[in-house]
Design an enzyme around this catalytic site. Structure first.
Site, mmCIF file in Angstrom:
data_model
loop_
_atom_site.group_PDB
_atom_site.id
_atom_site.type_symbol
_atom_site.label_atom_id
_atom_site.label_comp_id
_atom_site.label_asym_id
_atom_site.label_seq_id
_atom_site.Cartn_x
_atom_site.Cartn_y
_atom_site.Cartn_z
ATOM 1 N N GLY A 1 -3.612 6.198 -20.146
ATOM 2 C CA GLY A 1 -4.710 5.598 -20.887
ATOM 3 C C GLY A 1 -6.053 5.959 -20.268
ATOM 4 O O GLY A 1 -6.216 7.037 -19.685
ATOM 5 N N SER B 1 -2.079 1.973 -17.747
ATOM 6 C CA SER B 1 -1.319 1.680 -16.533
ATOM 7 C C SER B 1 -1.156 2.899 -15.631
ATOM 8 O O SER B 1 -1.722 3.948 -15.882
ATOM 9 C CB SER B 1 0.064 1.114 -16.854
ATOM 10 N N TYR C 1 -2.299 -1.652 -13.940
ATOM 11 C CA TYR C 1 -1.043 -2.314 -13.606
ATOM 12 C C TYR C 1 0.066 -1.276 -13.490
ATOM 13 O O TYR C 1 -0.014 -0.193 -14.059
ATOM 14 C CB TYR C 1 -0.686 -3.392 -14.646
ATOM 15 N N LYS D 1 0.844 -1.198 0.000
ATOM 16 C CA LYS D 1 0.000 0.000 0.000
ATOM 17 C C LYS D 1 0.874 1.241 0.000
ATOM 18 O O LYS D 1 1.767 1.378 0.837
ATOM 19 C CB LYS D 1 -0.906 0.008 1.235
#
Length: 116
Positions: free
Chosen positions: A73, A25, A58, A9
């Site tokens: 994106g 990503s 990701y 985290k």
């Protein structure tokens, strides 16, 4: 029995950019990735503190010690520069192992995303 548990985290980090035209990503400063034990290509969950958005993508490495946190994106539509987000990843493990597992928790400086 196996369960999912928080593995890593990065808590309350500032978005430094949003690049709609990149393939996809989240670009994360390599120093933060290392501290959180994240690897390139690992699935991460993003929580945007400013607007409540929750989504997954990701991780890709950004320049070391750059403070970069850029959503790329389609994910770029869910944040704005200077938003505060939380980045998390999860692991699947046996129930008994999960009871004693200690996640990697990183609390960067919100002003510049540094670890100092």
């Amino acid at each position: 029995m196996q369960i999912q548990i928080v593995k890593s985290k990065i808590h309350r980090v500032k978005v430094t950019g949003a690049d709609l035209n990149y393939i996809g990503s989240i670009t994360i400063d390599e120093t933060l990735m290392d501290a959180a034990n994240l690897i390139e290509g690992e699935k991460v969950y993003i929580v945007n503190i400013n607007n409540g958005e929750r989504f997954e993508t990701y991780a890709i490495k950004g320049a070391k010690n750059s403070g970069e946190i850029t959503l790329n994106g389609p994910a770029a539509r869910r944040v704005q520069k200077d938003d505060i987000i939380i980045i998390m990843s999860y692991a699947i493990m046996e129930f008994e192992e999960a009871k004693t597992f200690k996640p990697w928790l990183v609390f960067p400086n919100e002003k510049d995303n540094s670890l100092t």
